[in-house]
Write a protein that holds these residues in place. Structure first.
Motif, short mmCIF file in Angstrom:
data_model
loop_
_atom_site.label_atom_id
_atom_site.label_comp_id
_atom_site.label_asym_id
_atom_site.label_seq_id
_atom_site.Cartn_x
_atom_site.Cartn_y
_atom_site.Cartn_z
N PRO A 59 -8.58 -5.35 -1.33
CA PRO A 59 -7.99 -4.19 -2.02
C PRO A 59 -8.19 -4.21 -3.53
CG PRO A 59 -6.52 -4.94 -0.30
CD PRO A 59 -7.64 -5.94 -0.36
N ASP A 60 -8.37 -5.41 -4.12
CA ASP A 60 -8.59 -5.50 -5.57
C ASP A 60 -9.93 -4.90 -5.97
OD1 ASP A 60 -6.15 -6.70 -6.04
OD2 ASP A 60 -6.94 -8.73 -5.83
N GLU B 114 -7.53 -7.48 8.30
CA GLU B 114 -8.30 -6.25 8.40
C GLU B 114 -7.36 -5.04 8.42
OE1 GLU B 114 -10.56 -6.34 11.95
OE2 GLU B 114 -11.55 -4.42 11.62
N PRO B 115 -7.43 -4.16 7.40
CA PRO B 115 -6.55 -2.98 7.43
C PRO B 115 -6.97 -2.01 8.52
CG PRO B 115 -8.08 -2.82 5.59
CD PRO B 115 -8.28 -4.18 6.20
N LEU C 159 -2.13 0.54 0.94
CA LEU C 159 -3.07 -0.59 0.87
C LEU C 159 -3.29 -1.02 -0.58
CD1 LEU C 159 -5.12 -2.45 2.34
CD2 LEU C 159 -6.82 -0.62 2.03
N CYS C 160 -3.32 -0.06 -1.48
CA CYS C 160 -3.64 -0.34 -2.89
C CYS C 160 -2.44 -0.04 -3.79
CB CYS C 160 -4.83 0.51 -3.33
SG CYS C 160 -6.23 0.43 -2.22
N SER C 161 -1.26 -0.30 -3.32
CA SER C 161 -0.04 0.13 -4.01
C SER C 161 0.07 -0.44 -5.42
CB SER C 161 1.19 -0.27 -3.20
OG SER C 161 1.21 -1.67 -2.97
N GLU C 162 -0.52 -1.62 -5.68
CA GLU C 162 -0.38 -2.24 -7.00
C GLU C 162 -1.16 -1.49 -8.08
OE1 GLU C 162 -1.36 -6.33 -6.85
OE2 GLU C 162 0.10 -6.82 -5.28
N HIS C 163 -2.14 -0.66 -7.66
CA HIS C 163 -3.00 -0.01 -8.63
C HIS C 163 -2.94 1.51 -8.57
CE1 HIS C 163 -4.69 -4.06 -8.90
NE2 HIS C 163 -4.93 -4.02 -7.60
N VAL C 164 -2.01 2.06 -7.78
CA VAL C 164 -2.03 3.49 -7.51
C VAL C 164 -1.76 4.33 -8.75
CG1 VAL C 164 0.42 3.68 -6.90
CG2 VAL C 164 -1.25 5.24 -5.87
N LEU D 183 -4.05 -5.91 9.62
CA LEU D 183 -2.94 -5.44 8.80
C LEU D 183 -2.72 -3.96 9.14
CD1 LEU D 183 -0.94 -5.80 6.43
CD2 LEU D 183 -2.78 -5.14 4.90
N ARG D 184 -1.70 -3.68 9.97
CA ARG D 184 -1.46 -2.31 10.38
C ARG D 184 -0.83 -1.55 9.23
NH1 ARG D 184 2.27 -0.66 15.48
NH2 ARG D 184 3.88 -1.38 14.07
N ILE D 185 -1.53 -0.53 8.75
CA ILE D 185 -1.10 0.23 7.59
C ILE D 185 -0.13 1.31 8.01
CG2 ILE D 185 -1.84 1.55 5.59
CD1 ILE D 185 -2.82 -1.30 5.59
N GLN D 186 1.04 1.34 7.39
CA GLN D 186 2.05 2.36 7.70
C GLN D 186 1.57 3.74 7.27
OE1 GLN D 186 5.07 1.85 9.23
NE2 GLN D 186 4.59 -0.30 9.53
N THR D 187 2.00 4.76 8.02
CA THR D 187 1.64 6.13 7.68
C THR D 187 2.61 6.75 6.72
OG1 THR D 187 2.90 7.00 9.54
CG2 THR D 187 0.60 6.48 9.94
N ALA D 188 3.82 6.19 6.61
CA ALA D 188 4.85 6.80 5.77
C ALA D 188 4.50 6.69 4.29
CB ALA D 188 6.19 6.13 6.03
N LYS D 189 5.00 7.66 3.52
CA LYS D 189 4.82 7.61 2.08
C LYS D 189 5.66 6.49 1.49
CE LYS D 189 3.81 12.49 1.35
NZ LYS D 189 4.21 13.73 0.64
#
Length: 318
Positions: free
Chosen positions: A183-184, A267-268, A207-212, A311-317
């Motif tokens: 993700p970096d 793996e996302p 997935l990229c929450s630190e850089h959004v 890594l199952r990515i959540q759909t929620a905001k």
């Protein structure tokens, strides 16, 4: 009290209009109004406030509409029992599907399902997740094909497969020097994104929450699309990168495939499921859809291997 009257009541509550409900029920508006009026006289209650626009359901009407949906679902089980006993699949079946999945599943699914079950007519509409959920709850569609989990107690989920999310880079991007990425390596200043309301966008943001907070800030313009293929073309023409569902890459040219990178480590993935409301009964039809969809995806998506880290990515905001 008749099943038809209850169907009319639910239809008016759904569309908030006697005219629209009559059109959807394939009857004249006077016929529908007369049947609802008869039911109100029999029950000695008013189901709808006709003075409001759009038409509103009264307090007791809300409770009756909820019970009517239960009764209609139970009545539908009779036809389902008959079809299951006879081994037939017939009638009409309404499906909502998210746009990031439709182009890669729908064309072959419709052809294969029609050949296997010619007596069943599938009515499919592309729509965003929030609209699929709303229409399921209002009984406007029978099922949805989308990314889960939804975390909604009134929605039943039937997971089908897990689809990897992959990074797609422009030819000049430094990340292409690596065999796999993290993700970096996703530069939020240069990413092309789907528009708001799209569940895949929310998954990428998670997935990229630190850089959004840096989203597209270095560009002289901002562009967001509702189409995965458009994002790929923007990368090809303007550089930068995007994140795509793996199914979108299966028909890539050799040159395009060279710009794809999988993620290292966990793996996302996004979980793809068929979903229904909590009083759905047409399980025989649903099973035919499950069977045909699973034929269209590789086995690695259908089977969770023990040594596969996901890594199952959540759909929620957020």
């Amino acid at each position: 009290m008749t099943i038809t009257q209850l169907e009319y009541v639910v239809s008016v509550a759904t569309y908030k209009s006697f005219v629209a409900a009559a059109e959807k029920s394939f009857v004249t508006q006077p016929t529908l109004s007369m049947q609802i009026h008869k039911l109100e006289e029999e029950l000695n209650v008013r189901l709808f406030d006709r003075n409001k626009h759009p038409i509103a359901t009264t307090e007791v009407g809300e409770e009756i509409v909820k019970q009517a949906k239960v009764i209609l679902a139970e009545a539908a089980k009779i036809q389902e029992l008959i079809q299951h006993r006879q081994g037939t699949v017939a009638g009409s079946f309404r499906i909502g599907i998210i746009p990031t999945l439709a182009p890669f599943i729908l064309p072959q699914l419709l052809e294969n399902h029609a050949k296997a079950h010619p007596e069943l007519r599938l009515v499919v509409t592309e729509m965003q997740t929030k609209d699929i959920i709303r229409k399921l709850k209002d009984d406007e569609i029978d099922c949805g094909l989308l990314s889960t989990p939804l975390e909604d107690n009134h929605i039943k989920e039937y997971p089908l497969f897990y689809e990897s999310l992959v990074a797609y880079f422009g030819k000049e991007e430094k990340a292409l020097k690596k065999r796999t990425v993290t993700p970096d390596d996703i530069d939020m200043k240069r990413i092309w994104m789907l528009n708001e309301g799209n569940c895949l966008r929310n998954q990428i943001i998670n997935l990229c929450s630190e850089h959004v907070e840096k989203l597209q800030e270095s560009r002289p313009y901002q562009y967001e699309s509702g189409n995965v293929e458009t994002l790929r073309k923007m990368v090809d023409k303007n550089g930068g990168m995007t994140v795509l569902p793996e199914l979108a890459t299966f028909e890539f040219t050799e040159d395009q495939s060279e710009n794809v990178r999988y993620f290292d480590g966990e793996e996302p993935v996004r979980e793809i499921s068929l979903v229904t409301n909590d009083h759905f009964v047409r399980l025989t039809v649903l099973q035919t859809l499950m069977d045909e969809i699973l034929k269209l995806v590789p086995e690695k998506m259908r089977v969770q291997k023990k040594n596969r880290k996901i890594l199952r990515i959540q759909t929620a905001k957020l």
